[in-house]
Motif scaffolding. Structure first.
Motif, PDB file in Angstrom:
ATOM      1  N   CYS A  21     -26.415 -18.992 -48.999  1.00  0.00           N
ATOM      2  CA  CYS A  21     -25.976 -19.631 -50.442  1.00  0.00           C
ATOM      3  C   CYS A  21     -25.981 -20.948 -50.407  1.00  0.00           C
ATOM      4  CB  CYS A  21     -24.496 -18.988 -50.598  1.00  0.00           C
ATOM      5  SG  CYS A  21     -23.352 -19.339 -49.290  1.00  0.00           S
ATOM      6  N   GLN A  22     -25.708 -21.517 -49.191  1.00  0.00           N
ATOM      7  CA  GLN A  22     -25.786 -22.893 -48.703  1.00  0.00           C
ATOM      8  C   GLN A  22     -27.122 -23.466 -49.157  1.00  0.00           C
ATOM      9  OE1 GLN A  22     -22.785 -24.192 -45.396  1.00  0.00           O
ATOM     10  NE2 GLN A  22     -24.425 -25.582 -45.175  1.00  0.00           N
ATOM     11  N   VAL A  23     -28.150 -22.723 -48.559  1.00  0.00           N
ATOM     12  CA  VAL A  23     -29.489 -23.171 -48.694  1.00  0.00           C
ATOM     13  C   VAL A  23     -29.983 -22.961 -50.091  1.00  0.00           C
ATOM     14  CG1 VAL A  23     -31.875 -22.702 -47.889  1.00  0.00           C
ATOM     15  CG2 VAL A  23     -29.869 -22.724 -46.271  1.00  0.00           C
ATOM     16  N   ALA A  24     -29.675 -21.865 -50.912  1.00  0.00           N
ATOM     17  CA  ALA A  24     -30.117 -21.722 -52.177  1.00  0.00           C
ATOM     18  C   ALA A  24     -29.345 -22.730 -53.038  1.00  0.00           C
ATOM     19  CB  ALA A  24     -29.476 -20.250 -52.763  1.00  0.00           C
ATOM     20  N   CYS A  25     -28.197 -23.251 -52.803  1.00  0.00           N
ATOM     21  CA  CYS A  25     -27.693 -24.296 -53.667  1.00  0.00           C
ATOM     22  C   CYS A  25     -28.469 -25.508 -53.438  1.00  0.00           C
ATOM     23  CB  CYS A  25     -26.412 -24.579 -53.112  1.00  0.00           C
ATOM     24  SG  CYS A  25     -25.340 -25.798 -54.193  1.00  0.00           S
ATOM     25  N   LYS A  26     -28.907 -25.860 -52.216  1.00  0.00           N
ATOM     26  CA  LYS A  26     -29.754 -27.277 -51.925  1.00  0.00           C
ATOM     27  C   LYS A  26     -31.092 -26.901 -52.650  1.00  0.00           C
ATOM     28  CE  LYS A  26     -27.751 -29.783 -48.105  1.00  0.00           C
ATOM     29  NZ  LYS A  26     -27.935 -30.838 -48.847  1.00  0.00           N
ATOM     30  N   ALA A 156     -27.071 -19.847 -58.430  1.00  0.00           N
ATOM     31  CA  ALA A 156     -28.072 -19.776 -57.306  1.00  0.00           C
ATOM     32  C   ALA A 156     -27.391 -19.115 -56.108  1.00  0.00           C
ATOM     33  CB  ALA A 156     -29.047 -21.012 -56.760  1.00  0.00           C
ATOM     34  N   CYS A 157     -26.474 -19.465 -55.764  1.00  0.00           N
ATOM     35  CA  CYS A 157     -25.640 -19.079 -54.611  1.00  0.00           C
ATOM     36  C   CYS A 157     -25.625 -17.432 -54.508  1.00  0.00           C
ATOM     37  CB  CYS A 157     -24.284 -19.642 -54.420  1.00  0.00           C
ATOM     38  SG  CYS A 157     -23.535 -19.898 -55.611  1.00  0.00           S
ATOM     39  N   VAL A 158     -25.043 -17.074 -55.855  1.00  0.00           N
ATOM     40  CA  VAL A 158     -24.554 -15.749 -56.213  1.00  0.00           C
ATOM     41  C   VAL A 158     -25.865 -14.759 -55.966  1.00  0.00           C
ATOM     42  CG1 VAL A 158     -23.778 -14.109 -57.714  1.00  0.00           C
ATOM     43  CG2 VAL A 158     -22.496 -16.472 -57.444  1.00  0.00           C
ATOM     44  N   LYS A 159     -26.876 -15.154 -56.525  1.00  0.00           N
ATOM     45  CA  LYS A 159     -28.234 -14.519 -56.427  1.00  0.00           C
ATOM     46  C   LYS A 159     -28.765 -14.203 -55.247  1.00  0.00           C
ATOM     47  CE  LYS A 159     -31.995 -13.267 -58.808  1.00  0.00           C
ATOM     48  NZ  LYS A 159     -32.018 -11.960 -59.566  1.00  0.00           N
ATOM     49  N   THR A 160     -28.591 -15.284 -54.044  1.00  0.00           N
ATOM     50  CA  THR A 160     -29.052 -15.147 -52.942  1.00  0.00           C
ATOM     51  C   THR A 160     -28.208 -14.225 -51.841  1.00  0.00           C
ATOM     52  OG1 THR A 160     -30.217 -16.254 -51.524  1.00  0.00           O
ATOM     53  CG2 THR A 160     -28.132 -16.872 -51.628  1.00  0.00           C
ATOM     54  N   CYS A 161     -26.905 -13.906 -52.212  1.00  0.00           N
ATOM     55  CA  CYS A 161     -26.044 -13.382 -51.506  1.00  0.00           C
ATOM     56  C   CYS A 161     -26.434 -11.939 -51.091  1.00  0.00           C
ATOM     57  CB  CYS A 161     -24.508 -13.313 -51.686  1.00  0.00           C
ATOM     58  SG  CYS A 161     -23.217 -12.838 -50.468  1.00  0.00           S
ATOM     59  N   GLN A 162     -26.762 -11.529 -49.822  1.00  0.00           N
ATOM     60  CA  GLN A 162     -27.089  -9.980 -49.697  1.00  0.00           C
ATOM     61  C   GLN A 162     -26.030  -9.222 -49.669  1.00  0.00           C
ATOM     62  OE1 GLN A 162     -30.512  -8.999 -49.509  1.00  0.00           O
ATOM     63  NE2 GLN A 162     -30.625 -11.144 -50.289  1.00  0.00           N
ATOM     64  N   PRO A 163     -24.821  -9.282 -48.826  1.00  0.00           N
ATOM     65  CA  PRO A 163     -23.973  -8.432 -48.643  1.00  0.00           C
ATOM     66  C   PRO A 163     -22.980  -8.252 -50.192  1.00  0.00           C
ATOM     67  CG  PRO A 163     -23.348 -10.270 -47.437  1.00  0.00           C
ATOM     68  CD  PRO A 163     -24.491 -10.488 -47.992  1.00  0.00           C
ATOM     69  N   GLU A 164     -23.123  -9.044 -51.075  1.00  0.00           N
ATOM     70  CA  GLU A 164     -22.425  -9.258 -52.231  1.00  0.00           C
ATOM     71  C   GLU A 164     -21.133  -9.782 -51.899  1.00  0.00           C
ATOM     72  OE1 GLU A 164     -22.684  -5.655 -54.440  1.00  0.00           O
ATOM     73  OE2 GLU A 164     -24.858  -5.640 -55.221  1.00  0.00           O
ATOM     74  N   ALA A 165     -21.008 -10.642 -51.247  1.00  0.00           N
ATOM     75  CA  ALA A 165     -19.646 -11.512 -51.069  1.00  0.00           C
ATOM     76  C   ALA A 165     -19.505 -12.284 -52.292  1.00  0.00           C
ATOM     77  CB  ALA A 165     -19.474 -12.261 -49.823  1.00  0.00           C
ATOM     78  N   LEU A 166     -20.268 -12.761 -52.933  1.00  0.00           N
ATOM     79  CA  LEU A 166     -20.375 -13.352 -54.340  1.00  0.00           C
ATOM     80  C   LEU A 166     -20.701 -12.600 -55.473  1.00  0.00           C
ATOM     81  CD1 LEU A 166     -22.050 -16.584 -52.894  1.00  0.00           C
ATOM     82  CD2 LEU A 166     -19.664 -16.372 -53.467  1.00  0.00           C
ATOM     83  N   ARG A 167     -19.986 -12.699 -56.489  1.00  0.00           N
ATOM     84  CA  ARG A 167     -20.301 -11.898 -57.362  1.00  0.00           C
ATOM     85  C   ARG A 167     -19.882 -12.999 -58.791  1.00  0.00           C
ATOM     86  NH1 ARG A 167     -18.808  -5.927 -57.774  1.00  0.00           N
ATOM     87  NH2 ARG A 167     -18.507  -5.398 -55.539  1.00  0.00           N
TER      88      ARG A 167
END
Ligand code: SF4
Ligand code: SF4
Ligand code: SF4
Length: 297
Positions: A21-26, A156-167
């Protein structure tokens, strides 16, 4: 019809700490990372960089907690640090140029062109979020990827999160899912599990499922806008005081208890990091604001 409030739900109990998520944000927001050798020296923590900065809107935080389990002595409390998009946003109230503002969906947005770099928002924010960017003399913070939301995309951070820790979605729905998860965690023995952000600062638009309680993730208990907001409001109501005296009063009396792991600084100390041009501009705008409000009284 009023636009529905949206929210992001970060479930710390699902997060693996991959920092995607950190990388996707950048990447999405075109924010450069430090490239030089040892630009982010290893400090013994998985957290990197250790804090937000003018080019980093999101940092995954790592804290180790003793588990009391001899077979696995440490638990990682992996948290998420970025703007929380507060309903009672202290930054919006403190902003001297109107650059920070509320959207109807609850997002706290900003207009970079209006920012004068005064950093009053940073001093006011109880989470110490907005950061000054030296390259253009303005602040930067998470925008909830508004440009993506306008195109019907999730951040972008939500989109990239694989284990769905972000919704991401309707705020009421995110609260419902978060509460369900907390109940599940409590049944599993995590007595301190809680959902942070439902009421804090009038309601946050980044909600956090805290498996080990909010303190473990460095989230403040009952956050309050910094006292500078009250001081500023009080000074604004003073009539018959010369604008220059008011500005001098502001400089002398602002005690910006920035908290959140940082030492207290006065506004004068904060100003030492500004250029003369920024100081002049900020003082001019505060004077104009105070003069305008005095005229309207
Ligand atoms: S991408 Fe998801 S799992 Fe990875 S650090 Fe971010 S929130 Fe955690
Ligand atoms: S977390 Fe800080 S910067 Fe973000 S909306 Fe709240 S007061 Fe403003
Ligand atoms: S919502 Fe967008 S700007 Fe905010 S942390 Fe996520 S990727 Fe970064």
């Amino acid at each position: 019809m009023a636009k529905k409030e949206v929210a992001m739900l970060f479930d710390a109990s699902h997060c693996t700490g991959c920092k995607g998520c950190q990388v996707a944000c950048k990447q999405w927001n075109m924010l450069p990372a430090t490239l030089e050798k040892n630009g982010n020296p290893f400090t013994g923590s998985y957290q990197s960089p250790m804090d937000l900065n003018g080019n980093t809107r999101l940092v995954m935080t790592f804290d180790e907690q003793e588990s009391g389990n001899k077979f696995q002595e440490l638990n990682f409390a992996i948290g998420r640090r970025s703007c929380y998009h507060c309903t009672d946003a202290a930054c919006v109230k403190a902003c001297s140029s109107g650059a920070l503002f509320h959207m109807k969906n609850g997002v706290v947005a900003f207009d970079t062109d209006k920012c004068n770099g005064c950093t009053y928002c940073q001093s006011a924010c109880p989470f110490d979020v907005p950061r000054f960017r030296k390259t253009d003399g303005r602040i930067d913070k998470c925008t909830m990827c508004l440009d993506r939301l306008e195109e019907g995309q999730v951040p972008a951070c939500v989109k990239t999160c694989q284990p769905e820790a972000l919704r991401f979605g309707d705020r009421e729905e995110m609260i419902r899912i978060g509460m369900q998860r907390v109940e599940f965690l409590k049944k599993k023995g995590f007595a301190k599990a809680e959902l942070y952000g439902v009421t804090e600062m009038g309601g946050l638009h980044i909600l956090t499922v805290c498996k080990h309680g909010h303190e473990a993730y460095g989230l403040p208990t009952n956050p309050k806008p910094n006292k500078m907001i009250d001081t500023m409001s009080a000074m604004r109501t003073v009539t018959g005081v010369g604008a220059a005296a008011v500005v001098a009063g502001l400089a002398a009396t602002f005690v910006a208890a920035r908290g959140y792991r940082r030492k207290d600084v006065t506004i004068e100390e904060a100003k030492q990091g500004w250029t003369q041009e920024q100081r002049d501009k900020a003082d001019r705008e505060v004077k104009e604001l105070l003069a305008k409000e005095a005229r309207n009284q």
